[in-house]
Motif scaffolding. Structure first.
Motif, PDB file in Angstrom:
ATOM      1  N   ARG A 250       5.801  24.614 -25.539  1.00 57.46           N
ATOM      2  CA  ARG A 250       5.879  24.659 -26.998  1.00 57.46           C
ATOM      3  C   ARG A 250       7.083  25.473 -27.469  1.00 57.46           C
ATOM      4  O   ARG A 250       7.805  25.049 -28.367  1.00 57.46           O
ATOM      5  N   GLN A 251       7.298  26.633 -26.845  1.00 58.98           N
ATOM      6  CA  GLN A 251       8.435  27.478 -27.230  1.00 58.98           C
ATOM      7  C   GLN A 251       9.759  26.786 -26.890  1.00 58.98           C
ATOM      8  O   GLN A 251      10.732  26.882 -27.648  1.00 58.98           O
TER       9      GLN A 251
ATOM     10  N   GLN B 225      10.286  23.552 -26.806  1.00 60.19           N
ATOM     11  CA  GLN B 225      10.488  22.488 -27.794  1.00 60.19           C
ATOM     12  C   GLN B 225      11.008  23.048 -29.108  1.00 60.19           C
ATOM     13  O   GLN B 225      11.884  22.453 -29.754  1.00 60.19           O
ATOM     14  N   ARG B 226      10.490  24.198 -29.515  1.00 59.26           N
ATOM     15  CA  ARG B 226      10.971  24.829 -30.751  1.00 59.26           C
ATOM     16  C   ARG B 226      12.445  25.201 -30.631  1.00 59.26           C
ATOM     17  O   ARG B 226      13.227  24.978 -31.560  1.00 59.26           O
TER      18      ARG B 226
ATOM     19  N   ARG C 164      14.936  22.343 -30.975  1.00 57.41           N
ATOM     20  CA  ARG C 164      15.174  21.785 -32.310  1.00 57.41           C
ATOM     21  C   ARG C 164      16.556  22.168 -32.818  1.00 57.41           C
ATOM     22  O   ARG C 164      17.036  21.610 -33.807  1.00 57.41           O
TER      23      ARG C 164
ATOM     24  N   ARG D 178       5.317  14.194 -37.580  1.00 53.28           N
ATOM     25  CA  ARG D 178       4.652  15.497 -37.549  1.00 53.28           C
ATOM     26  C   ARG D 178       3.567  15.639 -38.606  1.00 53.28           C
ATOM     27  O   ARG D 178       2.751  16.563 -38.535  1.00 53.28           O
TER      28      ARG D 178
END
Length: 206
Positions: A142-143, A145-146, A149, A191
């Protein structure tokens, strides 16, 4: 199947090298224009933006089609975006400014299109560094993927850099901007269900 995947990966890799190969051949055969630095700068800059947008297309294309194999090429395409971005930046630093770092910093500060381009390159650095599986494991999915961005920020900065550079002939940067807008719109649309779910969870918790 494994051999076919390797073959396709080699073909994609060689195709990604084609733009820089063309530049090398053109330089060796004296087929660049009277301003070769401009040719190299423009070519590497345009291909940086193209590879960024192609990379950002991978996830939507994978989600909208049954061709899940596309994800195997995202890392390679992203690294080629950084590769061409680095060549673009070094052409400016080395061939144009001759490592005059004081003048380069003044350019970054005073000339908005260079500020935008520099922002795009800086945003790509952590993406290139953390592109390996080890970094995904360290950061957590998750981190990671952030962090990645930032590719959208880099592409947006690249479009602005291109738009402010050409000033009058804006057709091509506008097309790249439209492509990026579609990708951002799709990402937001995709999203929405997750955002609604998070909102409901917060409401229940309250």
């Amino acid at each position: 199947m494994i051999k076919l995947r390797r073959y396709i990966k080699v073909v994609v890799f060689l195709a990604c090298l084609a733009p820089v190969g063309w530049l090398l051949i053109a330089a060796a055969t004296d087929n660049l224009s009277a301003n070769p630095i401009k040719d190299i700068t423009e070519s590497t800059g345009i291909w940086t933006l193209r590879f960024l947008i192609i990379t950002l297309c991978i996830t939507p294309a994978r989600q909208l089609t049954s061709f899940k194999e596309l994800i195997r090429y995202r890392r390679m395409l992203g690294l080629f975006a950084f590769f061409y971005g680095f060549l673009h930046f070094m052409t400016y630093v080395w061939l144009d400014q001759f490592f005059a770092f004081h003048d380069i910093l003044l350019d970054v500060y005073k000339r908005p299109f260079i500020t935008a381009g520099f922002t795009g390159i800086v945003a790509m650095v952590p993406l290139a560094i953390t592109s390996t599986k080890k970094w995904i494991a360290r950061l957590g999915g998750r981190q990671w993927q952030r962090l990645h961005r930032l590719a959208y920020l880099s592409a947006l900065a690249g479009v602005i850099h291109y738009l402010w550079l050409v000033k009058a002939a804006i057709q091509r940067p506008v097309l790249y901007g439209l492509a990026l807008s579609i990708l951002l719109g799709y990402r937001l649309f995709a999203r929405l269900p997750a955002l609604r779910g998070e909102r409901k969870q917060r409401e229940v918790a309250v």
